[in-house]
Design a protein around this motif. Sequence first.
Motif, PDB file in Angstrom:
ATOM      1  N   PHE A 162      67.467  61.309  86.422  1.00  0.00           N
ATOM      2  CA  PHE A 162      67.720  62.696  86.791  1.00  0.00           C
ATOM      3  C   PHE A 162      68.763  63.418  85.928  1.00  0.00           C
ATOM      4  O   PHE A 162      68.518  64.546  85.514  1.00  0.00           O
ATOM      5  CB  PHE A 162      68.121  62.762  88.262  1.00  0.00           C
ATOM      6  CG  PHE A 162      68.648  64.094  88.682  1.00  0.00           C
ATOM      7  CD1 PHE A 162      67.785  65.154  88.931  1.00  0.00           C
ATOM      8  CD2 PHE A 162      70.008  64.309  88.816  1.00  0.00           C
ATOM      9  CE1 PHE A 162      68.269  66.388  89.308  1.00  0.00           C
ATOM     10  CE2 PHE A 162      70.499  65.545  89.198  1.00  0.00           C
ATOM     11  CZ  PHE A 162      69.625  66.585  89.441  1.00  0.00           C
ATOM     12  N   PRO A 163      69.934  62.850  85.651  1.00  0.00           N
ATOM     13  CA  PRO A 163      70.929  63.642  84.894  1.00  0.00           C
ATOM     14  C   PRO A 163      70.408  64.152  83.565  1.00  0.00           C
ATOM     15  O   PRO A 163      70.802  65.217  83.110  1.00  0.00           O
ATOM     16  CB  PRO A 163      72.083  62.646  84.711  1.00  0.00           C
ATOM     17  CG  PRO A 163      71.956  61.717  85.866  1.00  0.00           C
ATOM     18  CD  PRO A 163      70.473  61.548  86.063  1.00  0.00           C
ATOM     19  N   GLY A 164      69.517  63.401  82.909  1.00  0.00           N
ATOM     20  CA  GLY A 164      68.957  63.870  81.639  1.00  0.00           C
ATOM     21  C   GLY A 164      68.173  65.149  81.812  1.00  0.00           C
ATOM     22  O   GLY A 164      68.300  66.092  81.027  1.00  0.00           O
ATOM     23  N   ALA A 165      67.342  65.198  82.844  1.00  0.00           N
ATOM     24  CA  ALA A 165      66.551  66.398  83.112  1.00  0.00           C
ATOM     25  C   ALA A 165      67.454  67.573  83.469  1.00  0.00           C
ATOM     26  O   ALA A 165      67.217  68.703  83.035  1.00  0.00           O
ATOM     27  CB  ALA A 165      65.566  66.119  84.246  1.00  0.00           C
ATOM     28  N   LEU A 166      68.481  67.319  84.252  1.00  0.00           N
ATOM     29  CA  LEU A 166      69.427  68.369  84.631  1.00  0.00           C
ATOM     30  C   LEU A 166      70.071  68.980  83.390  1.00  0.00           C
ATOM     31  O   LEU A 166      70.225  70.205  83.287  1.00  0.00           O
ATOM     32  CB  LEU A 166      70.490  67.801  85.565  1.00  0.00           C
ATOM     33  CG  LEU A 166      71.647  68.724  85.952  1.00  0.00           C
ATOM     34  CD1 LEU A 166      71.137  69.946  86.701  1.00  0.00           C
ATOM     35  CD2 LEU A 166      72.670  67.970  86.801  1.00  0.00           C
ATOM     36  N   GLN A 254      66.882  56.550  90.542  1.00  0.00           N
ATOM     37  CA  GLN A 254      66.660  55.110  90.487  1.00  0.00           C
ATOM     38  C   GLN A 254      67.861  54.327  91.031  1.00  0.00           C
ATOM     39  O   GLN A 254      68.081  53.167  90.698  1.00  0.00           O
ATOM     40  CB  GLN A 254      66.329  54.658  89.054  1.00  0.00           C
ATOM     41  CG  GLN A 254      65.004  55.195  88.532  1.00  0.00           C
ATOM     42  CD  GLN A 254      65.087  56.626  88.059  1.00  0.00           C
ATOM     43  OE1 GLN A 254      65.936  56.988  87.254  1.00  0.00           O
ATOM     44  NE2 GLN A 254      64.226  57.475  88.569  1.00  0.00           N
ATOM     45  N   ASN A 255      68.664  55.025  91.839  1.00  0.00           N
ATOM     46  CA  ASN A 255      69.789  54.410  92.546  1.00  0.00           C
ATOM     47  C   ASN A 255      70.818  53.743  91.632  1.00  0.00           C
ATOM     48  O   ASN A 255      71.457  52.768  92.004  1.00  0.00           O
ATOM     49  CB  ASN A 255      69.285  53.388  93.575  1.00  0.00           C
ATOM     50  CG  ASN A 255      68.596  54.067  94.736  1.00  0.00           C
ATOM     51  OD1 ASN A 255      69.002  55.137  95.160  1.00  0.00           O
ATOM     52  ND2 ASN A 255      67.554  53.452  95.239  1.00  0.00           N
ATOM     53  N   LYS A 256      70.983  54.250  90.435  1.00  0.00           N
ATOM     54  CA  LYS A 256      72.035  53.729  89.567  1.00  0.00           C
ATOM     55  C   LYS A 256      73.378  54.293  90.030  1.00  0.00           C
ATOM     56  O   LYS A 256      73.504  55.495  90.262  1.00  0.00           O
ATOM     57  CB  LYS A 256      71.772  54.135  88.106  1.00  0.00           C
ATOM     58  CG  LYS A 256      70.552  53.463  87.512  1.00  0.00           C
ATOM     59  CD  LYS A 256      70.382  53.844  86.047  1.00  0.00           C
ATOM     60  CE  LYS A 256      69.172  53.135  85.448  1.00  0.00           C
ATOM     61  NZ  LYS A 256      68.976  53.495  84.015  1.00  0.00           N
ATOM     62  N   TYR A 264      76.124  66.399  91.060  1.00  0.00           N
ATOM     63  CA  TYR A 264      74.916  67.198  90.880  1.00  0.00           C
ATOM     64  C   TYR A 264      73.645  66.382  91.085  1.00  0.00           C
ATOM     65  O   TYR A 264      72.546  66.890  90.893  1.00  0.00           O
ATOM     66  CB  TYR A 264      74.912  67.826  89.483  1.00  0.00           C
ATOM     67  CG  TYR A 264      76.188  68.560  89.190  1.00  0.00           C
ATOM     68  CD1 TYR A 264      76.529  69.695  89.922  1.00  0.00           C
ATOM     69  CD2 TYR A 264      77.071  68.100  88.233  1.00  0.00           C
ATOM     70  CE1 TYR A 264      77.718  70.365  89.683  1.00  0.00           C
ATOM     71  CE2 TYR A 264      78.267  68.760  87.983  1.00  0.00           C
ATOM     72  CZ  TYR A 264      78.582  69.891  88.708  1.00  0.00           C
ATOM     73  OH  TYR A 264      79.763  70.537  88.478  1.00  0.00           O
ATOM     74  N   THR A 265      73.794  65.118  91.448  1.00  0.00           N
ATOM     75  CA  THR A 265      72.622  64.281  91.709  1.00  0.00           C
ATOM     76  C   THR A 265      71.755  64.915  92.780  1.00  0.00           C
ATOM     77  O   THR A 265      70.535  64.928  92.697  1.00  0.00           O
ATOM     78  CB  THR A 265      73.046  62.873  92.155  1.00  0.00           C
ATOM     79  OG1 THR A 265      73.736  62.239  91.085  1.00  0.00           O
ATOM     80  CG2 THR A 265      71.841  62.038  92.531  1.00  0.00           C
ATOM     81  N   SER A 266      72.384  65.444  93.783  1.00  0.00           N
ATOM     82  CA  SER A 266      71.675  66.101  94.870  1.00  0.00           C
ATOM     83  C   SER A 266      72.529  67.259  95.361  1.00  0.00           C
ATOM     84  O   SER A 266      73.757  67.148  95.405  1.00  0.00           O
ATOM     85  CB  SER A 266      71.427  65.123  96.010  1.00  0.00           C
ATOM     86  OG  SER A 266      71.140  65.819  97.191  1.00  0.00           O
ATOM     87  N   PRO A 267      71.912  68.375  95.721  1.00  0.00           N
ATOM     88  CA  PRO A 267      72.703  69.488  96.257  1.00  0.00           C
ATOM     89  C   PRO A 267      73.544  69.081  97.461  1.00  0.00           C
ATOM     90  O   PRO A 267      74.586  69.662  97.715  1.00  0.00           O
ATOM     91  CB  PRO A 267      71.629  70.512  96.662  1.00  0.00           C
ATOM     92  CG  PRO A 267      70.477  70.201  95.791  1.00  0.00           C
ATOM     93  CD  PRO A 267      70.485  68.710  95.613  1.00  0.00           C
ATOM     94  N   PHE A 268      73.102  68.059  98.194  1.00  0.00           N
ATOM     95  CA  PHE A 268      73.850  67.636  99.375  1.00  0.00           C
ATOM     96  C   PHE A 268      75.202  67.044  98.993  1.00  0.00           C
ATOM     97  O   PHE A 268      76.119  66.995  99.801  1.00  0.00           O
ATOM     98  CB  PHE A 268      73.026  66.606 100.154  1.00  0.00           C
ATOM     99  CG  PHE A 268      73.590  66.299 101.516  1.00  0.00           C
ATOM    100  CD1 PHE A 268      73.517  67.235 102.530  1.00  0.00           C
ATOM    101  CD2 PHE A 268      74.186  65.081 101.776  1.00  0.00           C
ATOM    102  CE1 PHE A 268      74.028  66.957 103.785  1.00  0.00           C
ATOM    103  CE2 PHE A 268      74.701  64.797 103.029  1.00  0.00           C
ATOM    104  CZ  PHE A 268      74.620  65.733 104.036  1.00  0.00           C
ATOM    105  N   ASN A 269      75.335  66.554  97.750  1.00  0.00           N
ATOM    106  CA  ASN A 269      76.594  65.981  97.303  1.00  0.00           C
ATOM    107  C   ASN A 269      77.624  67.037  96.965  1.00  0.00           C
ATOM    108  O   ASN A 269      78.802  66.733  96.783  1.00  0.00           O
ATOM    109  CB  ASN A 269      76.364  65.097  96.071  1.00  0.00           C
ATOM    110  CG  ASN A 269      75.640  63.811  96.417  1.00  0.00           C
ATOM    111  OD1 ASN A 269      75.447  63.497  97.583  1.00  0.00           O
ATOM    112  ND2 ASN A 269      75.235  63.069  95.408  1.00  0.00           N
ATOM    113  N   SER A 270      77.204  68.269  96.823  1.00  0.00           N
ATOM    114  CA  SER A 270      78.144  69.328  96.491  1.00  0.00           C
ATOM    115  C   SER A 270      79.016  69.654  97.703  1.00  0.00           C
ATOM    116  O   SER A 270      78.520  69.731  98.830  1.00  0.00           O
ATOM    117  CB  SER A 270      77.385  70.585  96.061  1.00  0.00           C
ATOM    118  OG  SER A 270      78.278  71.648  95.821  1.00  0.00           O
TER     119      SER A 270
END
Length: 285
Positions: A162-166, A254-256, A264-270
């Motif tokens: 995910f971070p690469g796509a972001l 992938q749960n790394k 920024y992995t998930s909006p919920f983490n903000s």
Amino acid sequence: MGQYITGKTPKEQTFMIGVVVAMLYPLSETLSIRQYRLFMSTSLKLIDLRAGLGSEAKKAKWATHVQGQGWQGYWIPFQDQVNHVISKVKKGEEEVNVPKTTAVGTECDIVLLAVHGGGFIDGKALMFLDYYRKLMKSVQQTQGMKIGILSVEYGLAPENPFPGALNEITAAYQDLVKQYGVDSKRIVLFGDSAGGNLVLSTSVKLRDAYSNLGSPAGHVLICPWVRGPDPLQSSLYDLVNAAGCEMFVEAYTQNKPENLNSPYTSPFNSPTLQGLSPMLVFIGG
């Protein structure tokens, strides 16, 4: 599916594809990632054939490949700008057509920064080209507004978490403002499915780390991978809840540990979603 592809059913009956996919879904669960990608790629090619966009040459008449540092995609100008040939140039003894290219953001009222869906298995920047064409035509006819679409090609797979796509979507937004000179208030972020989640996270990152670029005018999210209680309320907190974002995290990071710890992995983490531009969210399926 055969009747749909051969044109024996009206184009409006696009639900036929959904019906077939639903019927085949249990079978798809037994497929490997490689087999599933082949299945998806073949389906997309058939849909392009139905839309008259089966070859790369035909797609090129509607879209211009563009790229910047850390991203690439296609600029799809509004239909009034499309002029397939502007001149003929001699190449040896042969005259060849030179297609017209339109600078990104030129002469349009709104620039839609589009983030396609299907990213986890198989998604491409032009997979919704026929839909984009119809959307542009509809907006011009009903609203008198000309929109251009920058569809970003991103990687989102086990090989590219995910971070690469972001980072790719963020870089495209930055170039749209700085390199192409598009006012942020003329930009609408548009995301479908996986792209919807990327749009949410990109917006949070822009707010926190790139405030100098300015916030987009708004967002349109089509079926992002989040769940919400029924009935939905006006607050995004009622949409982006723990259950939906847990699925989002599992699918795209992938749960790394190094990815899970990103805000920024998930909006919920903000810590907060305050300060984001208005969002129009469609949920279905």
